[in-house]
Design a protein around this motif. Structure first.
Motif, PDB file in Angstrom:
ATOM      1  N   ILE A   1       0.831  -1.206   0.000  1.00  0.00           N
ATOM      2  CA  ILE A   1       0.000   0.000   0.000  1.00  0.00           C
ATOM      3  C   ILE A   1       0.866   1.256   0.000  1.00  0.00           C
ATOM      4  CG2 ILE A   1      -1.687   1.309   1.362  1.00  0.00           C
ATOM      5  CD1 ILE A   1      -2.926  -1.324   2.213  1.00  0.00           C
ATOM      6  N   ILE A   2       2.062   1.181   0.575  1.00  0.00           N
ATOM      7  CA  ILE A   2       2.973   2.337   0.562  1.00  0.00           C
ATOM      8  C   ILE A   2       3.285   2.741  -0.876  1.00  0.00           C
ATOM      9  CG2 ILE A   2       5.307   3.121   1.151  1.00  0.00           C
ATOM     10  CD1 ILE A   2       5.180   1.289   3.598  1.00  0.00           C
ATOM     11  N   PHE A   3       3.588   1.768  -1.732  1.00  0.00           N
ATOM     12  CA  PHE A   3       3.880   2.055  -3.135  1.00  0.00           C
ATOM     13  C   PHE A   3       2.637   2.606  -3.844  1.00  0.00           C
ATOM     14  CE2 PHE A   3       6.598  -1.876  -2.358  1.00  0.00           C
ATOM     15  CZ  PHE A   3       7.692  -1.133  -1.955  1.00  0.00           C
ATOM     16  N   LEU A   4       1.478   2.068  -3.509  1.00  0.00           N
ATOM     17  CA  LEU A   4       0.241   2.483  -4.171  1.00  0.00           C
ATOM     18  C   LEU A   4      -0.122   3.924  -3.836  1.00  0.00           C
ATOM     19  CD1 LEU A   4      -1.643  -0.860  -3.591  1.00  0.00           C
ATOM     20  CD2 LEU A   4      -1.141   0.123  -5.829  1.00  0.00           C
ATOM     21  N   LEU A   5       0.087   4.331  -2.595  1.00  0.00           N
ATOM     22  CA  LEU A   5      -0.183   5.718  -2.220  1.00  0.00           C
ATOM     23  C   LEU A   5       0.756   6.673  -2.962  1.00  0.00           C
ATOM     24  CD1 LEU A   5      -0.779   5.327   1.634  1.00  0.00           C
ATOM     25  CD2 LEU A   5      -2.500   5.721  -0.149  1.00  0.00           C
ATOM     26  N   ALA A   6       2.009   6.260  -3.123  1.00  0.00           N
ATOM     27  CA  ALA A   6       2.958   7.087  -3.886  1.00  0.00           C
ATOM     28  C   ALA A   6       2.515   7.208  -5.343  1.00  0.00           C
ATOM     29  CB  ALA A   6       4.355   6.485  -3.803  1.00  0.00           C
ATOM     30  N   ILE A   7       1.999   6.135  -5.928  1.00  0.00           N
ATOM     31  CA  ILE A   7       1.499   6.176  -7.305  1.00  0.00           C
ATOM     32  C   ILE A   7       0.323   7.142  -7.422  1.00  0.00           C
ATOM     33  CG2 ILE A   7       0.217   4.810  -9.012  1.00  0.00           C
ATOM     34  CD1 ILE A   7       2.052   2.467  -8.354  1.00  0.00           C
ATOM     35  N   LEU A   8      -0.605   7.087  -6.459  1.00  0.00           N
ATOM     36  CA  LEU A   8      -1.753   7.996  -6.477  1.00  0.00           C
ATOM     37  C   LEU A   8      -1.308   9.452  -6.441  1.00  0.00           C
ATOM     38  CD1 LEU A   8      -4.432   6.312  -4.169  1.00  0.00           C
ATOM     39  CD2 LEU A   8      -4.634   6.819  -6.606  1.00  0.00           C
ATOM     40  N   TYR A   9      -0.353   9.757  -5.592  1.00  0.00           N
ATOM     41  CA  TYR A   9       0.143  11.134  -5.493  1.00  0.00           C
ATOM     42  C   TYR A   9       0.756  11.585  -6.810  1.00  0.00           C
ATOM     43  CZ  TYR A   9       3.091  15.075  -4.151  1.00  0.00           C
ATOM     44  OH  TYR A   9       3.695  16.310  -4.087  1.00  0.00           O
ATOM     45  N   LEU A  10       1.559  10.740  -7.413  1.00  0.00           N
ATOM     46  CA  LEU A  10       2.258  11.119  -8.642  1.00  0.00           C
ATOM     47  C   LEU A  10       1.306  11.293  -9.824  1.00  0.00           C
ATOM     48  CD1 LEU A  10       5.467   8.936  -8.315  1.00  0.00           C
ATOM     49  CD2 LEU A  10       5.374  11.435  -8.378  1.00  0.00           C
ATOM     50  N   THR A  11       0.171  10.575  -9.827  1.00  0.00           N
ATOM     51  CA  THR A  11      -0.772  10.756 -10.930  1.00  0.00           C
ATOM     52  C   THR A  11      -1.378  12.163 -10.923  1.00  0.00           C
ATOM     53  OG1 THR A  11      -2.582   9.784  -9.621  1.00  0.00           O
ATOM     54  CG2 THR A  11      -1.379   8.320 -11.128  1.00  0.00           C
ATOM     55  N   PHE A  12      -1.384  12.823  -9.768  1.00  0.00           N
ATOM     56  CA  PHE A  12      -1.837  14.209  -9.714  1.00  0.00           C
ATOM     57  C   PHE A  12      -0.755  15.176 -10.208  1.00  0.00           C
ATOM     58  CE2 PHE A  12      -4.772  12.440  -6.541  1.00  0.00           C
ATOM     59  CZ  PHE A  12      -5.959  12.992  -6.973  1.00  0.00           C
ATOM     60  N   MET A  13       0.500  14.766 -10.127  1.00  0.00           N
ATOM     61  CA  MET A  13       1.606  15.667 -10.416  1.00  0.00           C
ATOM     62  C   MET A  13       2.055  15.628 -11.875  1.00  0.00           C
ATOM     63  SD  MET A  13       2.052  17.074  -7.493  1.00  0.00           S
ATOM     64  CE  MET A  13       3.626  17.916  -7.672  1.00  0.00           C
ATOM     65  N   VAL A  14       1.968  14.459 -12.514  1.00  0.00           N
ATOM     66  CA  VAL A  14       2.491  14.335 -13.877  1.00  0.00           C
ATOM     67  C   VAL A  14       1.412  14.711 -14.890  1.00  0.00           C
ATOM     68  CG1 VAL A  14       4.053  12.509 -13.146  1.00  0.00           C
ATOM     69  CG2 VAL A  14       1.855  11.909 -14.165  1.00  0.00           C
ATOM     70  N   PRO A  15       1.799  15.072 -16.117  1.00  0.00           N
ATOM     71  CA  PRO A  15       0.811  15.456 -17.131  1.00  0.00           C
ATOM     72  C   PRO A  15       0.217  14.253 -17.841  1.00  0.00           C
ATOM     73  CG  PRO A  15       3.012  15.684 -18.021  1.00  0.00           C
ATOM     74  CD  PRO A  15       3.180  15.253 -16.587  1.00  0.00           C
ATOM     75  N   GLU A  16      -0.858  14.511 -18.545  1.00  0.00           N
ATOM     76  CA  GLU A  16      -1.420  13.509 -19.441  1.00  0.00           C
ATOM     77  C   GLU A  16      -0.516  13.398 -20.665  1.00  0.00           C
ATOM     78  OE1 GLU A  16      -2.865  10.670 -20.421  1.00  0.00           O
ATOM     79  OE2 GLU A  16      -4.459  11.345 -19.072  1.00  0.00           O
ATOM     80  N   SER A  17      -0.587  12.265 -21.344  1.00  0.00           N
ATOM     81  CA  SER A  17       0.223  12.051 -22.542  1.00  0.00           C
ATOM     82  C   SER A  17      -0.144  13.049 -23.634  1.00  0.00           C
ATOM     83  CB  SER A  17       0.011  10.627 -23.059  1.00  0.00           C
ATOM     84  OG  SER A  17       0.369  10.521 -24.409  1.00  0.00           O
ATOM     85  N   PRO A  18       0.857  13.731 -24.233  1.00  0.00           N
ATOM     86  CA  PRO A  18       0.544  14.683 -25.316  1.00  0.00           C
ATOM     87  C   PRO A  18      -0.093  14.007 -26.518  1.00  0.00           C
ATOM     88  CG  PRO A  18       2.913  14.307 -25.171  1.00  0.00           C
ATOM     89  CD  PRO A  18       2.301  13.670 -23.959  1.00  0.00           C
ATOM     90  N   ARG A  19       0.220  12.747 -26.752  1.00  0.00           N
ATOM     91  CA  ARG A  19      -0.380  12.036 -27.882  1.00  0.00           C
ATOM     92  C   ARG A  19      -1.853  11.738 -27.611  1.00  0.00           C
ATOM     93  NH1 ARG A  19       5.041  10.941 -27.746  1.00  0.00           N
ATOM     94  NH2 ARG A  19       6.070  10.881 -29.796  1.00  0.00           N
TER      95      ARG A  19
END
Length: 538
Positions: A231-249
């Motif tokens: 779950i530690i890794f999963l929470l980090a993934i959730l946070y990063l999905t807010f920070m990174v952009p959507e794919s330009p393609r």
């Protein structure tokens, strides 16, 4: 081209009692805010931050995106190695009233069924949701599954938890390779995937050594803690999905060109009017135009004989995923401890240690493709890897025969058999593993990339289930002949790869379309581009 509002951009009118969608003609009330406000706030955060965090640009943004992809791969490895370390332990078996071997193998293999279902589900919704929201949704599902598994007190609950976690990882597993392929620089795209495979192997190592470290405890903590630790890794993934952009393609293919240019500029650390940004955006836009000329990206396009060879590209993407699993790698990862005990004859303690060393070697050897994949290319690594795998499995069968029949060479044969497992995993990570996650996403056309990646990943999961389910009874019933089957399969893959797999090293994703394009498709593409450039405001 007329502007078509994207569904997330349509959510704009929020009143005191209801939320409506504006589609240029009317406002349609859909949801009551008392019940759905939290969900829609989350949705609005994603839809209003398609370009990611404004504080991340250039190298920092690329690092954040790489970290997100790496954590996704690490999670795949962690769950692959998780149950192999404690499934034969007394605390785990005692908690479930000492289930029969077939029940234990089903507990392991049912995760692959969940992965298959998750891949199929995201094939229908992934293109609509986008890359980031698909990954975030998979992480939420996995958190639920991990909690159910970690609190299990009967077999049914554990099976449900395994299926739910599998659905989550199937979603993540189908989407992460697409995101990284669409964002990574073309010259080093293979390097990035090789790096992700290293983190996948790191996840396996963490799981194995955590299981081994907890194995000295004669309590249920020895398996419950490793289960919920993810779950530690999963929470980090959730946070990063807010920070990174959507794919330009993805943005370009959904009529959000302005946002796509902003993302490209952010990734390059420059402004949207920079020539490099304009050039890359125009390349992506031209590819979208060419692919739209071939079809709208529906399921039926996979079975058409079109000018971009979409059907061939889909089946090639599925084939490499199937070859990876039927080569036998997960028989070693999931059941390394079982193989060292039952096939080679080590004590349980020594088998656990050797399993940990084996997965550590998998991690170390995964650094080698970092320096090879963008120099040698994909095909040479695949061909070399599966050729060595075939030879190793054939030798392994002969060595295990000596061990199981108690011949005069049994002791030296056992040592040799253990060494063969190390050689096999080294060949796998340098060859097949370093390419299997980049090649399908590179190969598939943009309009079908999300669906195709999900289907190829589904093929991976269902074959993974087959191998994990049959390996324990195969070792028990046919012994050394199990390795002969894997040797024959690996040998059969060699001519298929040699004659049908094209090289994609160093090509942009747009150039790969041209690699498969027919003369008619190229002519249609050039005509469509000229018309688009002649339109006002183009």
């Amino acid at each position: 081209m007329p502007h078509k509002p994207h569904k997330y951009r349509q959510i704009r009118y929020i009143y005191d009692t209801e939320i409506g969608i504006f589609d240029d003609r009317h406002i349609l009330p859909l949801f009551h805010t008392r019940d759905t406000s939290r969900i829609w706030k989350m949705l609005m955060i994603y839809s209003n931050r398609l370009c990611g965090s404004p504080i991340l640009r250039g190298k920092a943004l690329l690092i954040a995106t790489t970290l997100l992809s790496s954590l996704g791969f690490l999670l795949i490895g962690y769950d692959n190695g998780l149950m192999g370390g404690f499934i034969n332990g007394i605390p785990f078996n005692r908690a479930f009233d000492y289930p029969r071997p077939i029940i234990l193998s089903t507990m392991v293999a049912i995760y692959e069924v969940g992965g298959f279902l998750g891949s199929i589900l995201i094939s229908f919704w992934g293109e609509k949701l986008g890359r980031r929201q698909s990954i975030a949704g998979g992480a939420v599902v996995m958190i639920i599954g991990a909690i159910i598994q970690g609190t299990s007190y009967d077999i049914a609950q554990m099976l449900v938890g395994r299926i739910i976690s599998g659905i989550g990882i199937g979603i993540i597993n189908s989407t992460i390779p697409v995101l990284q392929a669409e964002i990574s620089p073309q010259a080093t795209r293979g390097l990035y995937v090789a790096m992700y495979c290293t983190t996948l192997n790191l996840g396996i190592v963490i799981a194995y050594w955590l299981d081994f470290g907890m194995s000295s405890l004669d309590s249920e903590v020895s398996w419950r803690f490793p289960t919920v630790f993810q779950i530690i890794f999963l929470l980090a993934i959730l946070y990063l999905t807010f920070m990174v952009p959507e794919s330009p393609r993805w943005l370009t293919s959904h009529d959000m060109g302005d946002d796509a240019r902003k993302v490209i500029a952010a990734l390059k650390g420059t402004d949207i009017d920079h020539p490099e940004v304009i050039g890359q955006f125009n390349d992506i836009k031209e590819t979208v135009i060419m692919e739209m000329a071939e079809g709208a990206g529906s399921w039926s396009d996979f079975y058409k004989t079109d000018g971009l060879q979409s059907s061939r590209r889909l089946w090639t993407a599925c084939a490499i995923q199937i070859f990876q699993q039927l080569g036998g790698i997960n028989a070693l990862i999931y059941y390394a401890t079982t193989l060292f005990q039952q096939s080679i004859g080590f004590t349980p303690r020594m088998a656990g240690l050797m399993s940990g060393f084996l997965q550590t070697w998998l991690l170390i050897s995964s650094f080698i493709p970092w320096f090879l994949i963008d120099r040698l290319g994909r095909r040479p690594l695949i061909l070399g890897g599966i050729s060595v795998q075939a030879a190793v499995m054939a030798i392994q069968a002969a060595l295990i025969f000596q061990v199981q029949h108690n011949t005069a060479h049994m002791h030296s044969a056992a040592i040799g058999a253990a060494a063969m497992l190390f050689i096999f995993e080294g060949a796998f990570t340098i060859g097949m593993q370093s390419t299997v996650w980049v090649y399908p996403s590179e190969l598939l056309p943009l309009r079908l990339r999300s669906k195709g990646s999900a289907l190829s990943t589904a093929a991976n999961w269902i074959c993974n289930f087959l191998v994990v389910e049959i390996t324990p009874p195969a070792i028990q019933n046919i012994g050394y002949r199990t390795y002969i089957i894997f040797a024959v399969l690996n040998a059969a893959f060699v001519p298929v790869v040699f004659f049908f797999f094209k090289e994609t090293k160093g090509l942009s994703l747009e150039d790969i379309d041209l690699l498969f394009a027919s003369e008619d498709a190229l002519s249609a593409h050039n005509l469509a581009v000229r018309k688009a450039n002649e339109m006002p405001g183009s």
